[in-house]
Design a protein around this motif. Structure first.
Motif, PDB file in Angstrom:
ATOM      1  N   PRO A   1       0.797  -1.227   0.000  1.00 13.74           N
ATOM      2  CA  PRO A   1       0.000   0.000   0.000  1.00 13.74           C
ATOM      3  C   PRO A   1       0.832   1.281   0.000  1.00 13.74           C
ATOM      4  CG  PRO A   1       0.049  -0.916   2.182  1.00 13.74           C
ATOM      5  CD  PRO A   1       0.784  -1.881   1.287  1.00 13.74           C
ATOM      6  N   GLY A   2       2.118   1.208   0.270  1.00 17.07           N
ATOM      7  CA  GLY A   2       2.970   2.401   0.399  1.00 17.07           C
ATOM      8  C   GLY A   2       3.512   2.488   1.811  1.00 17.07           C
ATOM      9  N   PHE A   3       4.562   3.242   1.993  1.00 15.42           N
ATOM     10  CA  PHE A   3       5.286   3.322   3.258  1.00 15.42           C
ATOM     11  C   PHE A   3       5.609   1.915   3.749  1.00 15.42           C
ATOM     12  CE2 PHE A   3       3.462   7.472   2.888  1.00 15.42           C
ATOM     13  CZ  PHE A   3       4.492   8.296   3.303  1.00 15.42           C
ATOM     14  N   ASP A   4       6.232   1.163   2.838  1.00 16.34           N
ATOM     15  CA  ASP A   4       6.596  -0.227   3.081  1.00 16.34           C
ATOM     16  C   ASP A   4       8.103  -0.347   3.213  1.00 16.34           C
ATOM     17  OD1 ASP A   4       3.898  -0.911   2.653  1.00 16.34           O
ATOM     18  OD2 ASP A   4       4.241  -1.125   0.513  1.00 16.34           O
ATOM     19  N   GLU A   5       8.525  -1.320   4.022  1.00 19.60           N
ATOM     20  CA  GLU A   5       9.949  -1.630   4.165  1.00 19.60           C
ATOM     21  C   GLU A   5      10.065  -3.137   4.315  1.00 19.60           C
ATOM     22  OE1 GLU A   5      13.624  -0.326   7.104  1.00 19.60           O
ATOM     23  OE2 GLU A   5      11.888   0.994   6.875  1.00 19.60           O
ATOM     24  N   TRP A   6      10.689  -3.749   3.329  1.00 21.28           N
ATOM     25  CA  TRP A   6      10.801  -5.210   3.259  1.00 21.28           C
ATOM     26  C   TRP A   6      12.251  -5.634   3.346  1.00 21.28           C
ATOM     27  CZ3 TRP A   6       7.706  -6.134  -1.895  1.00 21.28           C
ATOM     28  CH2 TRP A   6       6.367  -5.776  -1.710  1.00 21.28           C
ATOM     29  N   TYR A   7      12.526  -6.646   4.146  1.00 22.00           N
ATOM     30  CA  TYR A   7      13.841  -7.268   4.253  1.00 22.00           C
ATOM     31  C   TYR A   7      13.705  -8.658   3.631  1.00 22.00           C
ATOM     32  CZ  TYR A   7      15.191  -3.358   7.093  1.00 22.00           C
ATOM     33  OH  TYR A   7      15.486  -2.070   7.509  1.00 22.00           O
ATOM     34  N   VAL A   8      14.468  -8.911   2.567  1.00 23.09           N
ATOM     35  CA  VAL A   8      14.295 -10.110   1.748  1.00 23.09           C
ATOM     36  C   VAL A   8      15.444 -11.088   2.006  1.00 23.09           C
ATOM     37  CG1 VAL A   8      14.036 -10.958  -0.617  1.00 23.09           C
ATOM     38  CG2 VAL A   8      13.170  -8.680  -0.008  1.00 23.09           C
ATOM     39  N   TYR A   9      15.068 -12.364   2.197  1.00 16.44           N
ATOM     40  CA  TYR A   9      16.036 -13.406   2.553  1.00 16.44           C
ATOM     41  C   TYR A   9      15.851 -14.647   1.684  1.00 16.44           C
ATOM     42  CZ  TYR A   9      16.551 -10.706   6.844  1.00 16.44           C
ATOM     43  OH  TYR A   9      16.787  -9.696   7.750  1.00 16.44           O
ATOM     44  N   GLU A  10      16.952 -15.350   1.462  1.00 14.82           N
ATOM     45  CA  GLU A  10      16.904 -16.638   0.760  1.00 14.82           C
ATOM     46  C   GLU A  10      16.222 -17.700   1.624  1.00 14.82           C
ATOM     47  OE1 GLU A  10      17.715 -17.326  -2.304  1.00 14.82           O
ATOM     48  OE2 GLU A  10      18.850 -15.552  -2.860  1.00 14.82           O
ATOM     49  N   GLU A  11      16.515 -17.701   2.907  1.00 15.33           N
ATOM     50  CA  GLU A  11      15.942 -18.658   3.861  1.00 15.33           C
ATOM     51  C   GLU A  11      15.127 -17.875   4.889  1.00 15.33           C
ATOM     52  OE1 GLU A  11      16.240 -21.878   3.391  1.00 15.33           O
ATOM     53  OE2 GLU A  11      17.578 -21.557   1.686  1.00 15.33           O
ATOM     54  N   ARG A  12      14.277 -18.576   5.629  1.00 22.04           N
ATOM     55  CA  ARG A  12      13.486 -17.895   6.662  1.00 22.04           C
ATOM     56  C   ARG A  12      14.454 -17.198   7.621  1.00 22.04           C
ATOM     57  NH1 ARG A  12       8.273 -17.821   7.974  1.00 22.04           N
ATOM     58  NH2 ARG A  12       7.734 -19.548   6.604  1.00 22.04           N
ATOM     59  N   PRO A  13      14.262 -15.906   7.843  1.00 15.74           N
ATOM     60  CA  PRO A  13      15.215 -15.170   8.683  1.00 15.74           C
ATOM     61  C   PRO A  13      15.085 -15.529  10.155  1.00 15.74           C
ATOM     62  CG  PRO A  13      13.401 -13.757   8.065  1.00 15.74           C
ATOM     63  CD  PRO A  13      13.212 -15.053   7.323  1.00 15.74           C
ATOM     64  N   ARG A  14      16.180 -15.377  10.854  1.00 15.13           N
ATOM     65  CA  ARG A  14      16.149 -15.549  12.299  1.00 15.13           C
ATOM     66  C   ARG A  14      15.408 -14.353  12.889  1.00 15.13           C
ATOM     67  NH1 ARG A  14      19.829 -11.759  13.212  1.00 15.13           N
ATOM     68  NH2 ARG A  14      21.861 -11.701  12.306  1.00 15.13           N
ATOM     69  N   PRO A  15      14.809 -14.508  14.045  1.00 23.26           N
ATOM     70  CA  PRO A  15      14.092 -13.376  14.645  1.00 23.26           C
ATOM     71  C   PRO A  15      15.014 -12.165  14.808  1.00 23.26           C
ATOM     72  CG  PRO A  15      13.588 -15.396  15.811  1.00 23.26           C
ATOM     73  CD  PRO A  15      14.701 -15.720  14.848  1.00 23.26           C
ATOM     74  N   TYR A  16      14.472 -11.009  14.504  1.00 20.98           N
ATOM     75  CA  TYR A  16      15.229  -9.773  14.608  1.00 20.98           C
ATOM     76  C   TYR A  16      14.232  -8.656  14.909  1.00 20.98           C
ATOM     77  CZ  TYR A  16      18.518  -6.059  13.634  1.00 20.98           C
ATOM     78  OH  TYR A  16      19.329  -4.969  13.762  1.00 20.98           O
ATOM     79  N   CYS A  17      14.621  -7.704  15.717  1.00 17.18           N
ATOM     80  CA  CYS A  17      13.746  -6.581  16.069  1.00 17.18           C
ATOM     81  C   CYS A  17      13.984  -5.446  15.065  1.00 17.18           C
ATOM     82  CB  CYS A  17      14.037  -6.118  17.494  1.00 17.18           C
ATOM     83  SG  CYS A  17      12.935  -4.802  18.017  1.00 17.18           S
TER      84      CYS A  17
END
Length: 128
Positions: free
Chosen positions: A52-68
């Motif tokens: 929808p806008g004002f989006d921020e995506w972190y893209v990974y090859e594998e499921r990422p480890r938990p991160y804040c």
């Protein structure tokens, strides 16, 4: 550039200026929420992602480890460059180690990537 997300996991740090809450159907299909961050299963179609806008995506090859994750795109005028004016964003990228970061805020959209081929393709398309 759908290839940036297809076949990869996406951690959504911001969606429409807030946290993304997957639907019940999305949760059944493999989405999960960790510390208020929605993490996708491997993306099979771009339409699997909210945009929808004002989006921020972190893209990974594998499921990422938990991160804040902390969203940067929700700060008016945020831009990842010059790096000395976006130190919190870059510290987060260095700690979370995504393959790509995609962001859309005001007034910028951006791609940060560790993949040289993706960077070169974005340059060729005029996307960056």
């Amino acid at each position: 550039m759908p290839e940036l997300v297809l076949g990869r996991h996406v951690a959504i740090a911001s969606c429409d200026s807030g946290y993304y809450k997957p639907t019940e159907a999305e949760l059944r299909s493999g989405w999960e929420v960790v510390d208020r961050i929605a993490v996708s299963p491997k993306i099979t179609a771009v339409s699997d992602l909210p945009a929808p806008g004002f989006d921020e995506w972190y893209v990974y090859e594998e499921r990422p480890r938990p991160y804040c994750y902390r969203s940067s795109v929700n700060h008016f005028g945020f831009a990842p460059l010059p790096p000395d004016q976006a130190t919190g964003f870059w510290a987060q990228v260095e700690a979370a180690l995504p393959l790509h970061v995609l962001g859309a805020g005001t007034p910028t959209m951006f791609l940060a990537t560790r993949d040289r081929n993706s960077f070169d393709r974005a340059l060729k398309l005029g996307a960056i």
